[in-house]
Scaffold this motif. Structure first.
Motif, PDB file in Angstrom:
ATOM      1  N   LEU A 217       0.828  -1.203   0.000  1.00 27.79           N
ATOM      2  CA  LEU A 217       0.000   0.000   0.000  1.00 27.79           C
ATOM      3  C   LEU A 217       0.865   1.257   0.000  1.00 27.79           C
ATOM      4  O   LEU A 217       0.547   2.249  -0.678  1.00 27.79           O
ATOM      5  CB  LEU A 217      -0.927  -0.006   1.215  1.00 27.79           C
ATOM      6  N   ALA A 218       1.973   1.221   0.735  1.00 31.45           N
ATOM      7  CA  ALA A 218       2.887   2.364   0.756  1.00 31.45           C
ATOM      8  C   ALA A 218       3.482   2.617  -0.628  1.00 31.45           C
ATOM      9  O   ALA A 218       3.581   3.771  -1.072  1.00 31.45           O
ATOM     10  CB  ALA A 218       3.991   2.129   1.778  1.00 31.45           C
ATOM     11  N   MET A 219       3.867   1.569  -1.322  1.00 33.18           N
ATOM     12  CA  MET A 219       4.410   1.752  -2.670  1.00 33.18           C
ATOM     13  C   MET A 219       3.352   2.275  -3.626  1.00 33.18           C
ATOM     14  O   MET A 219       3.650   3.096  -4.511  1.00 33.18           O
ATOM     15  CB  MET A 219       4.984   0.427  -3.181  1.00 33.18           C
ATOM     16  N   PHE A 220       2.102   1.853  -3.459  1.00 37.42           N
ATOM     17  CA  PHE A 220       1.021   2.382  -4.293  1.00 37.42           C
ATOM     18  C   PHE A 220       0.841   3.877  -4.038  1.00 37.42           C
ATOM     19  O   PHE A 220       0.696   4.670  -4.983  1.00 37.42           O
ATOM     20  CB  PHE A 220      -0.268   1.621  -4.006  1.00 37.42           C
ATOM     21  N   ILE A 221       0.851   4.294  -2.778  1.00 33.48           N
ATOM     22  CA  ILE A 221       0.701   5.714  -2.446  1.00 33.48           C
ATOM     23  C   ILE A 221       1.871   6.515  -3.011  1.00 33.48           C
ATOM     24  O   ILE A 221       1.686   7.608  -3.579  1.00 33.48           O
ATOM     25  CB  ILE A 221       0.588   5.888  -0.921  1.00 33.48           C
ATOM     26  N   PHE A 222       3.075   5.993  -2.869  1.00 28.95           N
ATOM     27  CA  PHE A 222       4.243   6.698  -3.376  1.00 28.95           C
ATOM     28  C   PHE A 222       4.170   6.841  -4.897  1.00 28.95           C
ATOM     29  O   PHE A 222       4.523   7.888  -5.458  1.00 28.95           O
ATOM     30  CB  PHE A 222       5.512   5.952  -2.977  1.00 28.95           C
ATOM     31  N   THR A 223       3.711   5.802  -5.597  1.00 28.23           N
ATOM     32  CA  THR A 223       3.603   5.864  -7.060  1.00 28.23           C
ATOM     33  C   THR A 223       2.560   6.891  -7.492  1.00 28.23           C
ATOM     34  O   THR A 223       2.781   7.647  -8.449  1.00 28.23           O
ATOM     35  CB  THR A 223       3.238   4.483  -7.611  1.00 28.23           C
ATOM     36  N   VAL A 224       1.441   6.958  -6.793  1.00 31.92           N
ATOM     37  CA  VAL A 224       0.417   7.954  -7.122  1.00 31.92           C
ATOM     38  C   VAL A 224       0.962   9.364  -6.928  1.00 31.92           C
ATOM     39  O   VAL A 224       0.749  10.263  -7.756  1.00 31.92           O
ATOM     40  CB  VAL A 224      -0.842   7.711  -6.269  1.00 31.92           C
ATOM     41  N   ILE A 225       1.663   9.569  -5.823  1.00 26.35           N
ATOM     42  CA  ILE A 225       2.262  10.886  -5.573  1.00 26.35           C
ATOM     43  C   ILE A 225       3.265  11.237  -6.674  1.00 26.35           C
ATOM     44  O   ILE A 225       3.280  12.369  -7.192  1.00 26.35           O
ATOM     45  CB  ILE A 225       2.930  10.912  -4.187  1.00 26.35           C
ATOM     46  N   PHE A 226       4.099  10.274  -7.047  1.00 24.98           N
ATOM     47  CA  PHE A 226       5.108  10.524  -8.077  1.00 24.98           C
ATOM     48  C   PHE A 226       4.468  10.898  -9.402  1.00 24.98           C
ATOM     49  O   PHE A 226       4.878  11.874 -10.059  1.00 24.98           O
ATOM     50  CB  PHE A 226       5.993   9.289  -8.245  1.00 24.98           C
ATOM     51  N   LEU A 227       3.461  10.152  -9.838  1.00 25.74           N
ATOM     52  CA  LEU A 227       2.842  10.431 -11.131  1.00 25.74           C
ATOM     53  C   LEU A 227       2.107  11.769 -11.118  1.00 25.74           C
ATOM     54  O   LEU A 227       2.143  12.508 -12.111  1.00 25.74           O
ATOM     55  CB  LEU A 227       1.884   9.297 -11.496  1.00 25.74           C
ATOM     56  N   ALA A 228       1.466  12.103 -10.002  1.00 27.44           N
ATOM     57  CA  ALA A 228       0.759  13.380  -9.929  1.00 27.44           C
ATOM     58  C   ALA A 228       1.734  14.556  -9.957  1.00 27.44           C
ATOM     59  O   ALA A 228       1.528  15.535 -10.689  1.00 27.44           O
ATOM     60  CB  ALA A 228      -0.093  13.416  -8.668  1.00 27.44           C
ATOM     61  N   THR A 721       2.628   1.774 -13.818  1.00 27.72           N
ATOM     62  CA  THR A 721       3.544   2.921 -13.743  1.00 27.72           C
ATOM     63  C   THR A 721       4.232   3.143 -15.076  1.00 27.72           C
ATOM     64  O   THR A 721       4.335   4.286 -15.564  1.00 27.72           O
ATOM     65  CB  THR A 721       4.588   2.687 -12.652  1.00 27.72           C
ATOM     66  N   TRP A 722       4.718   2.070 -15.679  1.00 27.75           N
ATOM     67  CA  TRP A 722       5.390   2.196 -16.982  1.00 27.75           C
ATOM     68  C   TRP A 722       4.420   2.737 -18.031  1.00 27.75           C
ATOM     69  O   TRP A 722       4.773   3.641 -18.810  1.00 27.75           O
ATOM     70  CB  TRP A 722       5.924   0.843 -17.422  1.00 27.75           C
ATOM     71  N   PHE A 723       3.204   2.222 -18.053  1.00 24.74           N
ATOM     72  CA  PHE A 723       2.235   2.639 -19.074  1.00 24.74           C
ATOM     73  C   PHE A 723       1.871   4.111 -18.889  1.00 24.74           C
ATOM     74  O   PHE A 723       1.821   4.880 -19.858  1.00 24.74           O
ATOM     75  CB  PHE A 723       0.996   1.761 -18.983  1.00 24.74           C
ATOM     76  N   ARG A 724       1.623   4.534 -17.633  1.00 23.04           N
ATOM     77  CA  ARG A 724       1.205   5.914 -17.400  1.00 23.04           C
ATOM     78  C   ARG A 724       2.327   6.901 -17.710  1.00 23.04           C
ATOM     79  O   ARG A 724       2.099   7.943 -18.340  1.00 23.04           O
ATOM     80  CB  ARG A 724       0.771   6.074 -15.936  1.00 23.04           C
ATOM     81  N   PHE A 725       3.554   6.584 -17.308  1.00 26.26           N
ATOM     82  CA  PHE A 725       4.658   7.494 -17.587  1.00 26.26           C
ATOM     83  C   PHE A 725       4.959   7.549 -19.080  1.00 26.26           C
ATOM     84  O   PHE A 725       5.293   8.623 -19.608  1.00 26.26           O
ATOM     85  CB  PHE A 725       5.906   7.059 -16.819  1.00 26.26           C
ATOM     86  N   MET A 728       2.411   9.908 -20.605  1.00 25.70           N
ATOM     87  CA  MET A 728       2.724  11.306 -20.332  1.00 25.70           C
ATOM     88  C   MET A 728       3.903  11.780 -21.163  1.00 25.70           C
ATOM     89  O   MET A 728       3.904  12.902 -21.692  1.00 25.70           O
ATOM     90  CB  MET A 728       3.014  11.494 -18.833  1.00 25.70           C
ATOM     91  N   THR A 729       4.926  10.946 -21.295  1.00 27.47           N
ATOM     92  CA  THR A 729       6.100  11.328 -22.077  1.00 27.47           C
ATOM     93  C   THR A 729       5.751  11.510 -23.546  1.00 27.47           C
ATOM     94  O   THR A 729       6.184  12.478 -24.192  1.00 27.47           O
ATOM     95  CB  THR A 729       7.198  10.272 -21.923  1.00 27.47           C
ATOM     96  N   SER A 730       4.973  10.591 -24.096  1.00 30.06           N
ATOM     97  CA  SER A 730       4.604  10.701 -25.507  1.00 30.06           C
ATOM     98  C   SER A 730       3.702  11.908 -25.767  1.00 30.06           C
ATOM     99  O   SER A 730       3.661  12.432 -26.882  1.00 30.06           O
ATOM    100  CB  SER A 730       3.894   9.421 -25.960  1.00 30.06           C
ATOM    101  N   TYR A 731       2.982  12.373 -24.753  1.00 31.16           N
ATOM    102  CA  TYR A 731       2.099  13.522 -24.926  1.00 31.16           C
ATOM    103  C   TYR A 731       2.856  14.840 -24.776  1.00 31.16           C
ATOM    104  O   TYR A 731       2.657  15.778 -25.566  1.00 31.16           O
ATOM    105  CB  TYR A 731       0.954  13.453 -23.912  1.00 31.16           C
TER     106      TYR A 731
END
Length: 787
Positions: A217-228, A721-725, A728-731
C-alpha cells in the motif's frame, strides 16, 4: 544428514509475528525435525550497527559545524574572493549562503537552473508526503513483535569474534601416515539479534505475514504521488520551455543540413571539399523550395579527429591543396576522403542553413528529407535538415570520430562497468569488521588483523560506519572523471549531447555497479554467471535477499553525503581552495621570479586552475543526485528510516547548489548559454526508471517471503507505472521540442529577424568552423572577467 529442517509452524501466530527460527542443532534427519527446539530472535535496539550510525551522525555534525565556521571566515575575506564569490560583486561583510528560497523562480535565471531547483522541490515534496504515511504506519508495523511475553526462548547470541586459534595438533610431516579426521556436526554458533535499524525494516517480518500488505500500500501511495507531481512538473516545464523557445537565439533561425553522397565524384585538384557540392550549388538547389526565406548556406569544413590536421582558418580542401607541396597530414586527409568516395560509401557532409523566418525553418526540420536522389552539380545526394544547436555548443571534431574509435569507446564503457565493480565490491566488504579481518589475513597482514580484533565497540562502530562510505565516495569520484572521456569519443554532435550521454552513463553506473551489483554479490561477473546458470528467477532471489540487508550501509552513506561531502566539497570548496593556497604559497616561497604574474592570489595560472575546478557541469550534479535518489527509492518502503535523512539532505543540497550557481560556478560555454532543460528531462526519465526498479525489488522481497498476493499487486503496479509514464512522455515530449507552426508565424509577424541579426548568426557559426583569432579570444577573456 546435514540438511536443515524446515521451520516449525506456530499455528496462526507465524503469520503475524516476528521472525522465529529453528535451531540448527537438529541436523540428523528430517524425521527428528518435530522435536527440534524453536528459538525467538531478539532485538538489540542499540547494537554495534546502530552505534556506528549514531557515531557517524555525531562526527559529521561536528564536521558540518566546523565547515560552516570556516566558511563564515573565508567568505568575508577579499583575498579569497576568487574562490568563494568570483561571480558576485558583494559586500564581504554580507555573504549569505542563499538569498531567496528555492521555491522562487527568477526570470533572469537559465531554464536549466530553474528546472533543477524545481527538481529538488519536487523530490522534497514527494518524499515528505510519503513520509507522512510511511513513518507513523510502516515503522510500528515493522517493529512490532507479537511473541513478546510468550514462553519462547531467545536464540543464544553468537560468540565474540577472536582471531582463530592455532591447530591442536602439530602439522603433518612428509611420510607420516594420513590422519583421518572424525566427522563432526557443525556447531551451533547462535543467532545474532536484530539491530535497531533491521527491526524497523521489512526484514523483521516473518514469511507470509499479512503486514506485507502495508508495504505494498505504501508503494502504491508513493507511485500515485510521483505520477501526480510529475505531471504537474511536466506542464510547468512545457510552459517555461515555450517561453524560452520564443526568445531570439541563433539556433532558432538555423538548421543543420546533412547530405549523403550516392555517386562517386572525381576529386578536383584540391581534393577534400571538391568531393561534395559547394555551398553555392546547395543554395541553387534549395532556392526553389524555400525562396527568399533561405538567406545563406554555410559549408561546414571537415575536422579530422586527430589533432593538428587542420590549422586555424583553413578548410580541409585548403589543407589537401597544401598537401601536394609536401605536408603529409593534409595528403592523408585527402587520401581518406578519396578512399571513401572510391569505395562507393555514403559520405555524410554538413551545411548550416540560415532562414529569415522561423516558419521556414520549422518546415525544413519537420520534413523527412528535403532532397531525395537529387542531382546537385556533379553529385547525386539525399539531404535532410536537423535542428541546429547553439554555435558554441557544436563539437565538429566529434562528428569526424573514426568508427573504430566509437566502437572501442562503447566496448571500453562496458568493460569499465564490469571491472570497476571489483574495487566497489572491495569497498563494500569494509562495512564488516569480519570481512576486513579476512582480507588482512589473506594478504598476510596478521598483525593488522589482530589489532582490528582488539578494538573496542566504539572504534569498531566508527570503522564500519564511516570508513567504507568515504572510500565509496572516492571511487565514485574517480569513475566520474573517467566516464566523460569515454563519452567524448563516441561521435556525438554537440557538447550538450556528450554531456547527456555522460549523464546516462552515470545513471547506469550508479544503478548497476554501485547499488544493484555490489548489493547482490559484489561483482557483475558473478551476478551474470549466476543468472546464466540458474535462470532469470535467480535475479529475483538475489534482489530480495540482499537489498533489505543493505539499509544500514546506505543510511551511513546518506549521512556522509549530507553532513560531510556537501559541506567539505560544495560549501568549503576544498579542491579550489587547496589549489589557491598551494599557488599562493609557491609564489611566496619562490625567489627566482619566474612565476611572477602566474602564481599568487591573482596570477594567471592560479586563475586558470581554480576556474577549471569550478565549472558548472549539470551532468555531474544530476549524477550525484541519481545515486542518492535511487537508494532512497529502493529503501523508502523497505526501510522508511532513510526518509528521515533524505528529506533534509534534499533541502540542504538545493540551497547550497543554488548559492554556488549564483556566486561560484562558471558555465564552460559562456555566461548566457542555456540548454533549455535538457538535463532535467533526462533526469525525470531516470527517476521513473529508479521507481520501477524499486517496485521490482519489492516484488522480489514479497515473493521470497511467501506473500504472493502482494507480489502480484506490486507487479501489476509496475506495469501501470510504466504505461502511465510512457503516455505522459509521448504527450508532453513533442510539445517541448519546437514551437508550433502557428507560434512561429506570429513571432515572424511581430518580431521579424533583420539582416543585422542574421549576419551576427552567420558570423557566430563561422567562428565555430575555424576558431576565433587570438585578438578575439583575448577580447572575450577581458569581457568575461569584466562580467
Amino acid at each position: 544428514q546435514g540438511t536443515q529442517p524446515p521451520p516449525q509452524p506456530l499455528d496462526s501466530l507465524a503469520l503475524s509475528g516476528s521472525a522465529v527460527l529453528p535451531s540448527t542443532l537438529a541436523m540428523s534427519s528430517e524425521c527428528d525435525s518435530d522435536s527440534s527446539p524453536i528459538y525467538q530472535i531478539g532485538t538489540d535496539w542499540f547494537s554495534s550497527t546502530d552505534q556506528g550510525l549514531v557515531l557517524t551522525l555525531a562526527i559529521n555534525m561536528v564536521v558540518f559545524a566546523i565547515v560552516l565556521a570556516l566558511y563564515a571566515c573565508f567568505s568575508r575575506s577579499q583575498w579569497l574572493h576568487l574562490v568563494y564569490s568570483p561571480l558576485a560583486d558583494v559586500d564581504p561583510r554580507k555573504h549569505p549562503l542563499i538569498k531567496a528560497p528555492v521555491t522562487d523562480i527568477d526570470p533572469n535565471e537559465t531554464l536549466e537552473h530553474t528546472m533543477m531547483q524545481r527538481f529538488f522541490k519536487m523530490n522534497t515534496l514527494m518524499l515528505s508526503l510519503f513520509a507522512l504515511f510511511a513513518l507513523p504506519v510502516l515503522l510500528p508495523l515493522y517493529a512490532v513483535n507479537v511473541y513478546d511475553g510468550m514462553d519462547i526462548s531467545f536464540a543464544p547470541p553468537p560468540p565474540p569474534s577472536y582471531p582463530p586459534s592455532p591447530p591442536p595438533y602439530p602439522p603433518q610431516l612428509p611420510g607420516d601416515p594420513m590422519i583421518a579426521e572424525a566427522p563432526s556436526m557443525p556447531p551451533f554458533d547462535g543467532i545474532p539479534p536484530f539491530s535497531g535499524i533491521a527491526a524497523l525494516s521489512i526484514g523483521h517480518l516473518p514469511p507470509g505475514s499479512p503486514r506485507f500488505w502495508a508495504s505494498s500500500l505504501a508503494m502504491f501511495i508513493f507511485t500515485v504521488i510521483f505520477l501526480a507531481v510529475t505531471r504537474r512538473e511536466m506542464e510547468v516545464f512545457i510552459s517555461l520551455r515555450l517561453k524560452w523557445l520564443s526568445h531570439f537565439r541563433p539556433q532558432t533561425y538555423a538548421a543543420r543540413l546533412v547530405t549523403y553522397l550516392h555517386s562517386p565524384a572525381p576529386l578536383g585538384a584540391g581534393g577534400g571539399d571538391a568531393a561534395r557540392p559547394s555551398s553555392e550549388e546547395m543554395m541553387e538547389a534549395l532556392k526553389p523550395i524555400f525562396g527568399d526565406a533561405l538567406v545563406e548556406c554555410l559549408t561546414v569544413p571537415r575536422h579530422p579527429f586527430w589533432p593538428g590536421a587542420i590549422k586555424k582558418g583553413l578548410s580541409v580542401s585548403d589543407k589537401a591543396t597544401s598537401g601536394a607541396s609536401g605536408k603529409a597530414g593534409a595528403g592523408k586527409v585527402a587520401y581518406d576522403e578519396f578512399k571513401m568516395v572510391a569505395l562507393g560509401e555514403d559520405v555524410e557532409t554538413s551545411y548550416i542553413l540560415l532562414f529569415r523566418t522561423r516558419a521556414a525553418r520549422f518546415a525544413a526540420i519537420s520534413s523527412r528529407t528535403i532532397l531525395t536522389n537529387a542531382t546537385v552539380g556533379k553529385h547525386v545526394i539525399t539531404a535532410r535538415a536537423k535542428p541546429a544547436v547553439a554555435p558554441e555548443d557544436y563539437a565538429w571534431k566529434s562528428l569526424s570520430t573514426p568508427r573504430w574509435i566509437i566502437v572501442g569507446a562503447y566496448i571500453g564503457t562496458i568493460l569499465f562497468f564490469v571491472f570497476w565493480n571489483v574495487p566497489i565490491a572491495l569497498i563494500q566488504s569494509f562495512a564488516s569488521l569480519e570481512s576486513i579481518s579476512k582480507l588482512m589475513a589473506n594478504i598476510g597482514l596478521g598483525s593488522v588483523r589482530d589489532w582490528l580484533f582488539g578494538l573496542n565497540s566504539t572504534a569498531t562502530a566508527i570503522l564500519e560506519g564511516f570508513f567504507p562510505t568515504i572510500l565509496l565516495a572516492v571511487a565514485v569520484a574517480v569513475a566520474y572523471m573517467i566516464i566523460p572521456i569515454l563519452s567524448g569519443m563516441q561521435g556525438w554532435e554537440s557538447k550538450t549531447a556528450i554531456a547527456l550521454s555522460t549523464q546516462r552513463k552515470f545513471f547506469y553506473f550508479n544503478f548497476l555497479v554501485i547499488i544493484l551489483a555490489s548489493c547482490i554479490l559484489g561483482s557483475l561477473i558473478e551476478t551474470t554467471d549466476k543468472i546464466l546458470n540458474g535462470g532469470t528467477c535467480v535475479i529475483f532471489a538475489l534482489l530480495g535477499n540482499s537489498i533489505p540487508s543493505q539499509a544500514d550501509f546506505w543510511l551511513n552513506y546518506l549521512l556522509q553525503d549530507a553532513l560531510f561531502l556537501v559541506p567539505v566539497i560544495d560549501i568549503l570548496q576544498l579542491v579550489p581552495a587547496a589549489i589557491f593556497f598551494f599557488c599562493a604559497g609557491c609564489c611566496a616561497c619562490c625567489k627566482c621570479g619566474r612565476c611572477k604574474g602566474k602564481c599568487g592570489p591573482t596570477g594567471s595560472l592560479t586563475l586558470m586552475l581554480v576556474k577549471s575546478c569550478q565549472g558548472l557541469k549539470y551532468f555531474k550534479l544530476y549524477g550525484r543526485l541519481s545515486i542518492i535518489l535511487t537508494a532512497t527509492l529502493f529503501f523508502a518502503a523497505i526501510s522508511p528510516l532513510i526518509l528521515v535523512i533524505a528529506i533534509p539532505w534534499s533541502i540542504i543540497l538545493a540551497r547550497v547548489w543554488d548559492h554556488n550557481h549564483k556566486r561560484i560556478n562558471r558555465y564552460a560555454l559562456g555566461v548566457g548559454f542555456d540548454t533549455g532543460g535538457a538535463y532535467w528531462a533526462l533526469a525525470m526519465q531516470q527517476l521513473c526508471s529508479s521507481l520501477m526498479v524499486s517496485q521490482l525489488v519489492l516484488v522480489a522481497v514479497h515473493a521470497l517471503n511467501q506473500s504472493y498476493g502482494t507480489a502480484g499487486c506490486l507487479l501489476l503496479l509496475l506495469f501501470c507505472t510504466w504505461f502511465r509514464f510512457a503516455r505522459m512522455t509521448s504527450y508532453y515530449a513533442p510539445m517541448a521540442e519546437e514551437l508550433p507552426l502557428e507560434e512561429c508565424a506570429k513571432l515572424d509577424a511581430t518580431t521579424p529577424a533583420d539582416d543585422t541579426k542574421l549576419a551576427e548568426v552567420s558570423a557566430a557559426y563561422q567562428a565555430t568552423f575555424y576558431g576565433a583569432s587570438k585578438e578575439d579570444k583575448e577580447a572575450d577573456a577581458v569581457k568575461t572577467e569584466a562580467v
